[in-house]
Design a protein around this motif. Structure first.
Motif, short mmCIF file in Angstrom:
data_model
loop_
_atom_site.label_atom_id
_atom_site.label_comp_id
_atom_site.label_asym_id
_atom_site.label_seq_id
_atom_site.Cartn_x
_atom_site.Cartn_y
_atom_site.Cartn_z
N LEU A 13 22.44 33.24 62.89
CA LEU A 13 21.39 33.90 61.51
C LEU A 13 20.28 33.51 62.05
N SER A 14 20.27 32.03 62.12
CA SER A 14 19.37 31.30 61.84
C SER A 14 18.23 31.49 63.67
N ALA A 15 19.21 32.00 64.79
CA ALA A 15 18.42 32.48 66.06
C ALA A 15 17.67 33.12 66.28
N GLY A 16 18.46 34.30 65.39
CA GLY A 16 17.46 35.49 64.67
C GLY A 16 16.45 35.32 64.61
N LEU A 17 16.39 34.22 63.04
CA LEU A 17 14.90 34.34 62.31
C LEU A 17 14.13 33.63 63.27
N ILE A 18 14.79 33.32 63.92
CA ILE A 18 12.92 32.16 64.73
C ILE A 18 12.97 33.14 65.83
N ILE A 19 13.60 34.01 66.52
CA ILE A 19 13.25 34.90 67.76
C ILE A 19 13.13 36.58 67.30
N GLY A 20 13.07 36.52 66.37
CA GLY A 20 12.27 37.34 65.74
C GLY A 20 10.99 38.39 64.99
N PRO A 21 10.70 38.75 64.18
CA PRO A 21 9.56 39.57 64.24
C PRO A 21 8.44 38.74 63.25
N TRP A 22 9.64 37.83 62.33
CA TRP A 22 8.58 36.73 61.61
C TRP A 22 8.92 35.30 62.31
N GLY A 23 9.21 35.14 63.08
CA GLY A 23 9.55 34.26 64.34
C GLY A 23 8.60 33.80 65.09
N LEU A 24 9.01 33.20 66.25
CA LEU A 24 8.20 33.30 66.77
C LEU A 24 7.79 34.52 68.32
N ARG A 25 8.11 35.63 67.62
CA ARG A 25 8.03 37.18 67.89
C ARG A 25 8.00 37.31 69.47
N PHE A 26 9.60 36.48 69.62
CA PHE A 26 10.03 36.95 71.09
C PHE A 26 10.47 38.92 71.10
N ILE A 27 10.94 39.39 70.34
CA ILE A 27 11.83 40.63 70.30
C ILE A 27 11.15 41.00 68.30
N THR A 28 11.00 42.27 68.79
CA THR A 28 10.14 42.90 67.52
C THR A 28 10.68 44.07 67.17
N GLU A 29 11.64 44.97 67.86
CA GLU A 29 12.31 45.85 67.85
C GLU A 29 13.57 45.51 67.26
N VAL A 30 13.53 45.67 65.95
CA VAL A 30 15.02 45.40 65.32
C VAL A 30 16.11 46.00 65.66
#
Length: 606
Positions: free
Chosen positions: A33-50
Motif C-alpha cells: 500500500l505504501s509503495a502505491g502511495l509513493i509512486i502513484g498520482p498523489w505521490g511522486l507521480r511515476f504512474i498516473t493511470e490507476v
C-alpha cells in the motif's frame, strides 16, 4: 512511459517497501500500500493511470480465490455451510442495515443508502487472507470464521448485482431486464459446474500427457481466466467464478500441479493489486478534509467491529478470537469501488460523495494491518489474564505408576498404550488450552509446569516408578529433569530428545533411557525404502538394526567430546567412513560365501 519502465518501477517499489515493512514487522500488505502511495498520482507521480492498473491487478485476487477453491474440497465446503450462510449472512445483513440507516440519517436517498450499506458491508478477501497467512492463523477458529464470512460476501455478489439495476431501472418493460440477467447468471453457474465436473479433467489429462510444462501452466491459467471472464460477461464477480473453478478441481489429481503453476503469478499480481489500491487513494481530498476522512474511516471500522465481535462470540470464539475477527473484517473492501462506480454512472450518487467514500474505504484498508498488529502485539497480551493458576488440583485418589510430563503428540501415544493395559498414570502439560482440548476428547490431563517441585509432589511422583519426559521445549525439558533427579532420585526417567544435542544434555544429567523423537520413525521409513528398491525384508531389517547400533555408539562417543566442536565434527566424519566400511565388509563376506550382498540385490533388481 513504456510498459517495461512501469514494470520496473512497480517491482522496485515493491521490493524496497515490502522488505522495509517486513523488517519493521508491519507486514507485506502495508508495504505494498505504501509503495502505491509513493509512486502513484498523489505521490511522486511515476504512474498516473490507476484505473487500468487496478483492473489488471484484480487478476491477483482472482488467482487467490482460485487457489483457495483448490484447497477446499466440495465435501469440506458442505461442512462449512453453517458458518458460511449463518455467520456470513448475519454479518452482511446487519452491517448493510446499519450503514444504510446511517446514510439515510445524512440525507442520502434510499437507493444510495442501500448501495452504501451493501458496499461497506463487504471487506477485502485478499487483505484478510494475506494477513492470516502471514500470521499462520488460517486454521484458527477466528481464521475459519473470517474465511466463511468473506466467502459468503463473494457469493452474495450474485443477488446484489441483480438488485442494483432494479434500484436505478425505469418503470415498465425495462424493469424485467435485471431478472433476465439473474436467470442468465444462474444458467452460466450451472454450465460452469457441469463443464468443470465432466470436461476439465479430460482436457487437463490431455495437456499433461504432452509432457510440456509451460503448456500445462498456460492451460491452468486459461481455466482460471476463462471462467472469470465468463462470469464477468453476465455481470457476476470474477472472484466467485475463480473460486468455483477451484472447488471443482479440488478433488482432481492435478490439483497440486495446478497450484504450483499458478502460485508465482498469484503472488505478483496480488502484490500489484495492493499497490494499485494504494495508488487509488485521493490524497488531495484527504489533505483538504483530513478530520472528516479519518473520522469516517474510524467510524466505519468501529461500527463493523461492534457488529463482528458478538458474531464471533456467537460462533463459539472466546474474547480473544472474537476481537481478532472484528479487527480483521472491520474495513471495507475493493468491491465498494465497483458499487460506487455503478451508483455514480447511474446518477444515484454524486461524484463528491463517491470520492469521499472511496478515500474512506482506502484508508480503512490501510489502517487494518496496523490495527491487526496492534491487537496481536499490544492489546491481546495485555488483556490476557496475568495470573494463571500455578497448577490444577490433582485428586488424592490418583495413585500413578507413571507420571507423563508433556501430553502432546508423544505423551498422548504413551498414555494411550498405558491406558490400554490399565496402567494408572498422571499426565501434566504446561498449556492450559491444550489441557482443555485433551479433556474435551475424553482424556484426563492436568495443567502445570513439570519443573515445579510442588506440582510433582501433588502428582505423587514420589510414589511412581517411571517419569516419562515428553516435553517438546528443550529448556523446559532440562529444568524438569533437574528437579526430578534432585528430589526424586529413585524414579526412573524415560526421556524424549529433540536431537543429538538435546540427548547429550539429558545424558549429562544422568538420564540413560533416551529416545530421539524422529529417530525410530526415520529408521522405519529407511527400512521400507530399502524394501521398496529390492532389498529383502530380512536384509533391510538387519541393515537398519546395524545402523541403529552404530549410531548409538557414535552418540556415546560424541558425548565424551561434546564440548570440543572440532573433535565433534571429526567424530561425525569418522563415523561416516566407519559405517561405510562396515557395510563394505558385509558385502565382501556375503560375496565370498555365495550369498548376495545388499548391493548385489539392488543391482539385480534394477
Amino acid at each position: 512511459m513504456s510498459l517495461l519502465s512501469e514494470t520496473a518501477i512497480f517491482l522496485a517499489a515493491a521490493v524496497v517497501l515490502v522488505l522495509i515493512f517486513k523488517r519493521l514487522r508491519l507486514g507485506a500488505v502495508l508495504g505494498y500500500l505504501s509503495a502505491g502511495l509513493i509512486i502513484g498520482p498523489w505521490g511522486l507521480r511515476f504512474i498516473t493511470e490507476v484505473e487500468s492498473i487496478l483492473g489488471f491487478a484484480e487478476l491477483g485476487v482472482v488467482l487467490l480465490l482460485f487457489v483457495i477453491g483448490l484447497e477446499l474440497q466440495p465435501s469440506r465446503l458442505w461442512v462449512l455451510r453453517k458458518s458460511v450462510f449463518g455467520l456470513g449472512g448475519l454479518q452482511v445483513s446487519i452491517t448493510t442495515l446499519a450503514f444504510a440507516v446511517i446514510a439515510l440519517a445524512f440525507g442520502s436517498p434510499w437507493q444510495a443508502a442501500l448501495i452504501i450499506g451493501v458496499a461497506l458491508s463487504m471487506n477485502s478477501t485478499a487483505f484478510v487472507l494475506q494477513l492470516l497467512a502471514e500470521r499462520k492463523q488460517l486454521a484458527s477458529r477466528h481464521g475459519r470464521s473470517a474465511f466463511a464470512i468473506s466467502l459468503f460476501q463473494d457469493m452474495s455478489v450474485i443477488p446484489m448485482l441483480a438488485i442494483i439495476p432494479l434500484l436505478v431501472a425505469g418503470e415498465g418493460a425495462h424493469a424485467i431486464n435485471p431478472w433476465l440477467g439473474a436467470l442468465k447468471a444462474a444458467a452460466v453457474i450451472a454450465a460452469v459446474i457441469v463443464g468443470g465436473r465432466y470436461l476439465l479433467r479430460p482436457v487437463l489429462k490431455a495437456v499433461a500427457g504432452s509432457g510440456i510444462q509451460e503448456i500445462f501452466t498456460a492451460a491452468a491459467l486459461l481455466v482460471v481466466l476463462g471462467v472469470a471472464v465468463l462470469m464477468e460477461s453476465v455481470g457476476l464477480s470474477m472472484t466467485l467464478g475463480a473460486f468455483l473453478a477451484g472447488v471443482l478441481l479440488a478433488d482432481s489429481e492435478y490439483r497440486h500441479e495446478i497450484e504450483a503453476s499458478i502460485e508465482p503469478f498469484k503472488g505478483l499480481l496480488l502484490g500489484l493489486f495492493f499497490i494499485a489500491v494504494g495508488m487509488s487513494a485521493n490524497l488531495g481530498l484527504f489533505l483538504s478534509h483530513p478530520w472528516q476522512v479519518v473520522g469516517a474511516a474510524l467510524g466505519l471500522m468501529v461500527v463493523k467491529a461492534a457488529i463482528l465481535y458478538p458474531i464471533g462470540k456467537l460462533s463459539g470464539d472466546g474474547p480473544e478470537g472474537s476481537r481478532s475477527l472484528a479487527v480483521l473484517l472491520c474495513h471495507a473492501g475493493e468491491f465498494a469501488f465497483v458499487l460506487f462506480h455503478v451508483a455514480l454512472t447511474s446518477k444515484v450518487m454524486t461524484s463528491e460523495t463517491v470520492d469521499f467514500l472511496i478515500v474512506t474505504v482506502t484508508l480503512s484498508m490501510a489502517l487494518t494491518p496496523l490495527l491487526f498488529l496492534l491487537n496481536e502485539n499490544v492489546i491481546t497480551p495485555r488483556l490476557r489474564p496475568k495470573v494463571e493458576p500455578r497448577f490444577d488440583a490433582i485428586p488424592d485418589t490418583e495413585e500413578p505408576r507413571v507420571v507423563i510430563a508433556g501430553f502432546g503428540r508423544v505423551g498422548q501415544i504413551v498414555g494411550r498404550v498405558l491406558n490400554a493395559r490399565r496402567v494408572p498414570f498422571t499426565a501434566l502439560d504446561i498449556s492450559a488450552d491444550h489441557v482443555d482440548t485433551v479433556r474435551r476428547f475424553g482424556r484426563q490431563a492436568y495443567f502445570g509446569d513439570a519443573s515445579k517441585l510442588e506440582l510433582l509432589r501433588a502428582a505423587k511422583l514420589d510414589q511412581a516408578e517411571i517419569f516419562v519426559l515428553a516435553i517438546d521445549d528443550v529448556e523446559a525439558s532440562i529444568r524438569s529433569v533437574e528437579t526430578v533427579r534432585k528430589h526424586f532420585p529413585h524414579v526412573k526417567i524415560i526421556a524424549r530428545a529433540r536431537d543429538r544435542f538435546h540427548a547429550h544434555n539429558l545424558m549429562e544429567l544422568g538420564v540413560k533411557l533416551i529416545t530421539r523423537e524422529t529417530f525410530l520413525s526415520s529408521l522405519s521409513m529407511a527400512q521400507e525404502t530399502l524394501e521398496g528398491i529390492g532389498f529383502s525384508e530380512v536384509d533391510a531389517r538387519d541393515t537398519v538394526a546395524r545402523f541403529r547400533r552404530h549410531d548409538e555408539e557414535v552418540l556415546l562417543r560424541q558425548f565424551a567430546v561434546r564440548q570440543d566442536e572440532a573433535q565433534l565434527i571429526q567424530t561425525s566424519k569418522d563415523a561416516i567412513v566407519e559405517l561405510a566400511s562396515l557395510f563394505e565388509q558385509d558385502r565382501d563376506t556375503g560375496s565370498a560365501s555365495g550369498e548376495p550382498s545388499p548391493a548385489d540385490l539392488a543391482r539385480s533388481w534394477r
